[in-house]
Design a protein around this motif. Sequence first.
Motif, mmCIF file in Angstrom:
data_model
loop_
_atom_site.group_PDB
_atom_site.id
_atom_site.type_symbol
_atom_site.label_atom_id
_atom_site.label_comp_id
_atom_site.label_asym_id
_atom_site.label_seq_id
_atom_site.Cartn_x
_atom_site.Cartn_y
_atom_site.Cartn_z
ATOM 1 N N ALA A 69 28.937 10.538 99.266
ATOM 2 C CA ALA A 69 29.031 11.675 98.430
ATOM 3 C C ALA A 69 28.734 11.287 96.842
ATOM 4 C CB ALA A 69 30.648 11.966 98.535
ATOM 5 N N GLN A 70 28.402 12.205 96.279
ATOM 6 C CA GLN A 70 27.935 12.136 94.761
ATOM 7 C C GLN A 70 29.315 12.034 93.690
ATOM 8 O OE1 GLN A 70 25.956 14.161 96.975
ATOM 9 N NE2 GLN A 70 25.169 12.049 97.277
ATOM 10 N N LEU A 71 29.893 12.934 94.171
ATOM 11 C CA LEU A 71 31.294 13.167 93.173
ATOM 12 C C LEU A 71 32.595 13.080 93.971
ATOM 13 C CD1 LEU A 71 29.181 15.687 92.045
ATOM 14 C CD2 LEU A 71 30.615 15.346 90.213
ATOM 15 N N GLY A 72 33.751 13.052 93.411
ATOM 16 C CA GLY A 72 34.903 13.013 94.215
ATOM 17 C C GLY A 72 36.119 13.211 93.267
ATOM 18 N N ILE A 73 37.364 13.611 93.933
ATOM 19 C CA ILE A 73 38.521 13.604 92.841
ATOM 20 C C ILE A 73 39.402 12.660 93.814
ATOM 21 C CG2 ILE A 73 40.760 15.243 92.747
ATOM 22 C CD1 ILE A 73 38.513 17.686 92.763
ATOM 23 N N VAL A 192 32.262 9.892 89.843
ATOM 24 C CA VAL A 192 30.751 10.203 89.988
ATOM 25 C C VAL A 192 30.117 8.743 90.408
ATOM 26 C CG1 VAL A 192 28.665 11.070 89.254
ATOM 27 C CG2 VAL A 192 30.841 11.937 88.388
ATOM 28 N N ASN A 193 28.985 8.758 91.381
ATOM 29 C CA ASN A 193 28.325 7.711 91.824
ATOM 30 C C ASN A 193 27.298 7.530 90.404
ATOM 31 O OD1 ASN A 193 25.646 6.881 92.833
ATOM 32 N ND2 ASN A 193 27.104 6.080 94.519
ATOM 33 N N ARG A 194 27.220 6.226 90.027
ATOM 34 C CA ARG A 194 26.631 5.776 88.768
ATOM 35 C C ARG A 194 25.003 6.354 89.093
ATOM 36 N NH1 ARG A 194 29.119 3.490 84.479
ATOM 37 N NH2 ARG A 194 31.260 2.758 85.123
ATOM 38 N N ALA A 195 24.762 5.865 90.151
ATOM 39 C CA ALA A 195 23.193 6.241 90.389
ATOM 40 C C ALA A 195 22.974 7.595 90.477
ATOM 41 C CB ALA A 195 22.667 5.588 91.809
ATOM 42 N N ALA A 196 23.888 8.402 91.243
ATOM 43 C CA ALA A 196 23.474 9.767 91.339
ATOM 44 C C ALA A 196 23.605 10.654 89.880
ATOM 45 C CB ALA A 196 24.666 10.457 92.292
#
Length: 235
Positions: A69-73, A192-196
């Motif tokens: 996933a690229q983002l999350g809560i 957020v995934n840093r690479a994404a």
Amino acid sequence: MADPIIIAVPKGRILAEAVPLLERAGIVPEAAFRDEDSRALRFSTNTPGIDLIRVRAFDVATFVAHGAAQLGIVGSDVLAEFDYSELYAPVDLGIGHCRLSVAEPADMAAHDDPRGWSHVRVATKYPHVTEAHFARRGVSAECVKLNGAMELAPLLGLAPRIVDLVSSGRTLKENGLVEVEVICEVTSRLIVNRAAFKTRGHVVPLVEAFRRAVSSPLPLAGGAGGGPETSKAAA
């Protein structure tokens, strides 16, 4: 067609607070997302380029850190426990308020002073945070890892104390436990995934949409219909 942006959202008590926030950011989930009895795990939204997954709170960080996933809560408690270098937490969402606390049986607490502890045996699903907390105080912590039903540990002799999330304190009280020390206050963060963040051009506008959603008590203009933030993110 580019792969969709995936946002990981935790099951449980945070879900009800997360949905209005998502909608203020212009992301409206399909109706089944609100149904906690649904066995589905992936859900569409009003924006074709954005999907949601609903997973356990502790798994949100793992999905995002590994790029599934690229983002999350996720709660700041989970971030502290895992400390993934791959995660960036740019927005405090101001939901999911609670605290991570040490608790023990009320009869023990009546004659106990945490300032005098030198060694503690604790049941918790936060061994990293717990050990670090007590180490800062010069206290040796022996952690028994549990994933749930923490309040049973003192009752059944597994460990005299627990470290767990506390909101109203009702569960502790009903099991004869009381808080004796607060380790940290907890809120949910956008991660957020840093690479994404660096390579997926649609991610930055989404982060900004969440930032605006937190500061705005009302739905963003055009949010439910795929307003400027979501259109730009999914273009």
